[in-house]
Scaffold this motif. Sequence first.
Motif, PDB file in Angstrom:
ATOM      1  N   GLN A  14     -15.071  -0.552   1.313  1.00 24.58           N
ATOM      2  CA  GLN A  14     -13.717  -1.097   1.342  1.00 24.58           C
ATOM      3  C   GLN A  14     -12.616  -0.052   1.481  1.00 24.58           C
ATOM      4  OE1 GLN A  14     -12.908  -4.263   1.629  1.00 24.58           O
ATOM      5  NE2 GLN A  14     -10.773  -3.660   1.763  1.00 24.58           N
TER       6      GLN A  14
ATOM      7  N   HIS B 131     -10.754 -11.647  -5.205  1.00 22.61           N
ATOM      8  CA  HIS B 131     -11.480 -11.021  -4.097  1.00 22.61           C
ATOM      9  C   HIS B 131     -11.693  -9.545  -4.435  1.00 22.61           C
ATOM     10  CE1 HIS B 131     -13.159 -10.520  -0.202  1.00 22.61           C
ATOM     11  NE2 HIS B 131     -12.155  -9.832   0.293  1.00 22.61           N
TER      12      HIS B 131
ATOM     13  N   ASP C   3     -19.466  -4.948   8.321  1.00 17.26           N
ATOM     14  CA  ASP C   3     -18.193  -4.645   7.670  1.00 17.26           C
ATOM     15  C   ASP C   3     -17.153  -4.312   8.737  1.00 17.26           C
ATOM     16  OD1 ASP C   3     -16.727  -4.182   5.255  1.00 17.26           O
ATOM     17  OD2 ASP C   3     -16.759  -2.051   5.758  1.00 17.26           O
TER      18      ASP C   3
ATOM     19  N   GLY D  54      -9.283  -7.272   7.059  1.00 17.94           N
ATOM     20  CA  GLY D  54     -10.663  -7.213   7.540  1.00 17.94           C
ATOM     21  C   GLY D  54     -11.536  -8.260   6.902  1.00 17.94           C
TER      22      GLY D  54
HETATM   23  N1  ASP Z   1     -15.257  -5.343   1.011  1.00 15.75           N
HETATM   24  C1  ASP Z   1     -15.211  -6.764   0.838  1.00 15.75           C
HETATM   25  C2  ASP Z   1     -16.494  -7.253   0.187  1.00 15.75           C
HETATM   26  O1  ASP Z   1     -17.489  -6.552   0.182  1.00 15.75           O
HETATM   27  C3  ASP Z   1     -15.021  -7.508   2.110  1.00 15.75           C
HETATM   28  C4  ASP Z   1     -13.668  -7.316   2.704  1.00 15.75           C
HETATM   29  O2  ASP Z   1     -12.660  -7.613   2.042  1.00 15.75           O
HETATM   30  O3  ASP Z   1     -13.598  -6.890   3.853  1.00 15.75           O
HETATM   31  O4  ASP Z   1     -16.539  -8.361  -0.297  1.00 15.75           O
END
Ligand code: ASP
Length: 604
Positions: free
Chosen positions: A195, A456, A233, A552
């Motif tokens: 992230q 999130h 990702d 993203g």
């Molecule tokens: N890094 C976040 C996850 O693993 C996904 C994102 O927000 O792009 O849930």
Amino acid sequence: MYRTHTCGELRIGDKQKQVTLAGWVQTVRKFGSITFVDIRDRYGITQLLFNESLTAQLDTNPLGREFVITASGNVNERSNKNGNIPTGEIEILVDSFKVLNKSITPPFSIQDDTDGGDELRMKYRFLDLRRNAVKKNLELRYLVNRSARAYLHEQNFMDIETPFLIKSTPEGARDFVVPSRMNEGQFYALPQSPQTFKQLLMVSGYDRYYQIVKCFRDEDLRADRQPEFTQIDCEMSFVEQEDILDMFEGLIKRIFSDVKNISITEKVERMTWEDAMWNFGNDKPDIRFDMKITNIKSAFRRGGELHANGDLIAGTEFKVFNDAETVVSIAAPGCSEYTRKQTDELTDWIKRPQIGMNGLVYIKCNADGSFKSSVDKFFDEEKLRKIASGCNAKPGDLILILAGKEEKTRKAISELRLEIGKRLGFRKDDEFKLLWVMDFPLFEYAEEDNRWVARHHPFTSPKPDHIQVMIDNNPVIENAAAYLQHPYSEIKANAYDMVLNGNEIGGGSIRIFQRDLQEKMFAALGMDQEEAMHKFGFLLGAFEYGAPPHGGIAFGFDRLCAILGGSESIRDFIAFPKNNSGRDVMLDAPSTIDAKQMKELGLK
Ligand code: ASP
């Protein structure tokens, strides 16, 4: 030369060709003075015919299952053709062969229907991987991988690797940590996702990034989770939510087209988180079937309003309903003729510890318009009719009602809905329904710590018109009962999940890209300035050097493959998975390390 062709390649058109094949012995069948041997490789199976003199050689040096051999000979038309395999019209009349390596007897049979149990097959995963069923899954996985890469490449995304040895900043799941030998007493962490790196890449100007990447989370492994798993990702700059939804609907549609030959032309349906919870009891509803929940009585906060709808059951003496925080129901179509045994069985089902409800109330809406319920004592015909009509139940339906604490009951009715949907055949493996769930709450209340946590993650931006609410209000919560009234419970995130057949296959958000708002977010999560700097100083610093607006998403690659493959288990789609206790039973890992290693690492 070990081989001229693969074991899946030769056809009747190759008749008379002199060929050499190499592979594993699947079966050996002796018929009088001749022997048939099936030889297998990744591409298929071909029948070899050993003549009398070669059979005599086999008599002294027999071939066993899984021996690796190479055999040369002429392609011959079979008299006894096998329509089940592509090479079934031919066989090889062997003139010479060689055993390249022997095999001891395998612990289970390497066939589609194997006799090996789960644990045994995991222990000998390298043998399990020889089986068609497993191979097909890995092939599908590779197809999905190729399809995703092709699409993202065409869209100008760059695959950029990010480090695996990073800083521990647990927020969400627990980190796996790695001791540093060169920095005694200090630890790296394995990334839960890339992230912050992908956000830094946006600051660096790589406006379209992707990676098919391993992520590590030290969680208790509920059914079908893996401590290391793979994400597709992605991150983009100069985008709003709509741009992201558009781009990644495109990705999923491309994968469906490449992998399943299914063309999805319509836009993916969208649902707010509130509607998902209210109608399906779940933030990842399976919309292959309807059977929406009726909120007979609920304390669910929706659109700023606390719902406390007691109308359908007003004026009754039924304590269970009257005392309950929430009463919810579904109407199972065509199930009014369930027997006592069947309703008892459903009651047992919702009492199982995984669901944990105390009881189930049912109302049978008989085909003749009459009613029969498990609560006839409290509800007369008129009241039952009122509930049935409130539940949109038709004659022939069976209304199932649960009552209890809001969160638990909503979860339980959601599980019951899915179970009934499955039993009624509404959840077909070959039907695919995509859905965007959006407008999630930015914060969730964590009762243990009496504070807010990011639903999130802490880098998710609030909806533009909710930013001020975040800035203007003090995050402190008076007490557990008050959190629903706190203005923070109203703040919606610029976040979205992609749901496929009731599974979250991807999730992401538009990010915060200003230092002060990011600092406010950390503060809202109960981090003081020092802690925020210690954990995320690098990101806050980077935001001061011209961070572009960005957002993203990440897709759960293993899960996506499993669903496309019609399976419930992600393990089947991972070459070397771990078991439910996080063990690799093949390697026997994790394991202890020796005293010398411990000392070098400065560990006791
Ligand atoms: N890094 C976040 C996850 O693993 C996904 C994102 O927000 O792009 O849930």
